[in-house]
Design a protein around this motif. Structure first.
Motif, PDB file in Angstrom:
ATOM      1  N   UNK A 184      -7.934   7.993   6.221  1.00  8.12           N
ATOM      2  CA  UNK A 184      -9.071   8.363   5.384  1.00  8.12           C
ATOM      3  C   UNK A 184      -8.666   9.053   4.088  1.00  8.12           C
ATOM      4  N   UNK A 185      -7.452   9.537   3.999  1.00  2.00           N
ATOM      5  CA  UNK A 185      -6.962  10.142   2.767  1.00  2.00           C
ATOM      6  C   UNK A 185      -6.268   9.160   1.849  1.00  2.00           C
ATOM      7  N   UNK A 186      -6.196   7.901   2.258  1.00  2.00           N
ATOM      8  CA  UNK A 186      -5.518   6.887   1.454  1.00  2.00           C
ATOM      9  C   UNK A 186      -4.023   6.832   1.688  1.00  2.00           C
ATOM     10  N   UNK A 187      -3.549   7.515   2.728  1.00  2.00           N
ATOM     11  CA  UNK A 187      -2.122   7.500   3.059  1.00  2.00           C
ATOM     12  C   UNK A 187      -1.771   6.238   3.836  1.00  2.00           C
ATOM     13  N   UNK A 188      -0.628   5.648   3.516  1.00  2.00           N
ATOM     14  CA  UNK A 188      -0.198   4.419   4.189  1.00  2.00           C
ATOM     15  C   UNK A 188       0.265   4.745   5.610  1.00  2.00           C
ATOM     16  N   UNK A 189      -0.369   4.084   6.578  1.00  2.00           N
ATOM     17  CA  UNK A 189       0.039   4.205   7.978  1.00  2.00           C
ATOM     18  C   UNK A 189       0.933   3.049   8.389  1.00  2.00           C
ATOM     19  N   UNK A 190       0.678   1.871   7.791  1.00  2.00           N
ATOM     20  CA  UNK A 190       1.478   0.685   8.117  1.00  2.00           C
ATOM     21  C   UNK A 190       1.369  -0.311   6.974  1.00  2.00           C
ATOM     22  N   UNK A 191       2.443  -1.043   6.762  1.00  2.00           N
ATOM     23  CA  UNK A 191       2.446  -2.126   5.787  1.00  2.00           C
ATOM     24  C   UNK A 191       3.462  -3.165   6.220  1.00  2.00           C
ATOM     25  N   UNK A 192       3.059  -4.424   6.118  1.00  5.57           N
ATOM     26  CA  UNK A 192       3.975  -5.540   6.310  1.00  5.57           C
ATOM     27  C   UNK A 192       3.541  -6.674   5.397  1.00  5.57           C
ATOM     28  N   UNK A 193       4.525  -7.463   4.978  1.00  2.89           N
ATOM     29  CA  UNK A 193       4.214  -8.682   4.240  1.00  2.89           C
ATOM     30  C   UNK A 193       4.979  -9.830   4.872  1.00  2.89           C
ATOM     31  N   UNK A 194       4.347 -10.973   4.886  1.00  2.00           N
ATOM     32  CA  UNK A 194       4.980 -12.153   5.444  1.00  2.00           C
ATOM     33  C   UNK A 194       5.997 -12.715   4.463  1.00  2.00           C
ATOM     34  N   UNK A 195       6.969 -13.425   5.018  1.00  2.00           N
ATOM     35  CA  UNK A 195       7.941 -14.110   4.169  1.00  2.00           C
ATOM     36  C   UNK A 195       7.188 -15.004   3.196  1.00  2.00           C
ATOM     37  N   UNK A 196       7.559 -14.927   1.942  1.00  2.00           N
ATOM     38  CA  UNK A 196       6.934 -15.758   0.925  1.00  2.00           C
ATOM     39  C   UNK A 196       5.708 -15.143   0.278  1.00  2.00           C
ATOM     40  N   UNK A 197       5.282 -13.964   0.753  1.00  2.00           N
ATOM     41  CA  UNK A 197       4.121 -13.309   0.141  1.00  2.00           C
ATOM     42  C   UNK A 197       4.477 -12.861  -1.270  1.00  2.00           C
ATOM     43  N   UNK A 198       3.480 -12.774  -2.110  1.00  2.00           N
ATOM     44  CA  UNK A 198       3.689 -12.375  -3.502  1.00  2.00           C
ATOM     45  C   UNK A 198       4.356 -11.008  -3.581  1.00  2.00           C
ATOM     46  N   UNK A 199       5.282 -10.829  -4.511  1.00  2.00           N
ATOM     47  CA  UNK A 199       5.986  -9.552  -4.642  1.00  2.00           C
ATOM     48  C   UNK A 199       5.053  -8.364  -4.881  1.00  2.00           C
ATOM     49  N   UNK A 200       3.938  -8.583  -5.559  1.00  2.00           N
ATOM     50  CA  UNK A 200       3.001  -7.494  -5.830  1.00  2.00           C
ATOM     51  C   UNK A 200       1.923  -7.328  -4.780  1.00  2.00           C
ATOM     52  N   UNK A 201       2.085  -8.010  -3.666  1.00  3.42           N
ATOM     53  CA  UNK A 201       1.055  -7.991  -2.625  1.00  3.42           C
ATOM     54  C   UNK A 201       0.744  -6.608  -2.085  1.00  3.42           C
ATOM     55  N   UNK A 202       1.765  -5.760  -1.968  1.00  2.95           N
ATOM     56  CA  UNK A 202       1.506  -4.404  -1.470  1.00  2.95           C
ATOM     57  C   UNK A 202       0.516  -3.686  -2.379  1.00  2.95           C
ATOM     58  N   UNK A 203       0.762  -3.740  -3.684  1.00  2.05           N
ATOM     59  CA  UNK A 203      -0.072  -2.994  -4.614  1.00  2.05           C
ATOM     60  C   UNK A 203      -1.521  -3.484  -4.607  1.00  2.05           C
ATOM     61  N   UNK A 204      -1.712  -4.785  -4.484  1.00  2.00           N
ATOM     62  CA  UNK A 204      -3.068  -5.334  -4.446  1.00  2.00           C
ATOM     63  C   UNK A 204      -3.744  -4.958  -3.133  1.00  2.00           C
ATOM     64  N   UNK A 205      -3.066  -5.160  -2.000  1.00  2.00           N
ATOM     65  CA  UNK A 205      -3.647  -4.813  -0.701  1.00  2.00           C
ATOM     66  C   UNK A 205      -3.949  -3.316  -0.624  1.00  2.00           C
ATOM     67  N   UNK A 206      -3.023  -2.492  -1.097  1.00  2.00           N
ATOM     68  CA  UNK A 206      -3.204  -1.050  -1.100  1.00  2.00           C
ATOM     69  C   UNK A 206      -4.395  -0.653  -1.980  1.00  2.00           C
TER      70      UNK A 206
END
Length: 142
Positions: A35-57
């Protein structure tokens, strides 16, 4: 009922990826925030866009910080560009008001956090987030 612990977060990510595979989607990035916006978990699949974390986050952060799915913030952004610009600045660029940020709620409706998915169409990203949240026995608002 357990909160958004690591086991539940991993279940959310795995189920979101499984939904993407079932629907033959592009490779995904999935983030789970508290609820504070802190990352609890993150994964990206092989081939996912390099900026995918920032967009998903950014999608998940928009949802959790405003208490509504990021799709609702997109509707607001279309009407009040100045507001979403200000929020993006206030949240250090972690505010992406497009579908794919889905609230995680407990059985009583309390917000536990949010899931952000990026990689395919925004509508498909939402489907994957909801599948992940429901697989972890939470309620999704997306």
């Amino acid at each position: 009922m357990a909160g958004l612990n690591l086991a539940k977060c991993r279940k959310i990510v795995r189920a979101a990826f499984a939904k993407g595979k079932e629907l033959d989607m592009q490779p995904l990035s999935v983030v789970v925030l508290d609820t504070g916006g802190n990352v609890l978990a993150f994964e990206k699949q092989d081939g996912a866009a390099p900026g995918g974390f920032h967009v998903a986050d950014g999608k998940a952060n928009a949802a959790v910080k405003m208490g509504v799915p990021s799709s609702k913030m997109m509707e607001r952004a279309e009407q009040q560009v100045y507001l979403t610009d200000a929020l993006n600045g206030a949240y250090g660029g972690r505010f992406v008001p497009v579908p794919g940020g889905v609230l995680v709620k407990d059985k009583k409706g309390a917000i536990m956090g949010a899931v952000g998915v990026s990689g395919d169409t925004s509508e498909n990203d939402v489907l994957c987030a909801i599948a992940g949240i429901e697989a972890a026995t939470f309620t999704a608002e997306g």
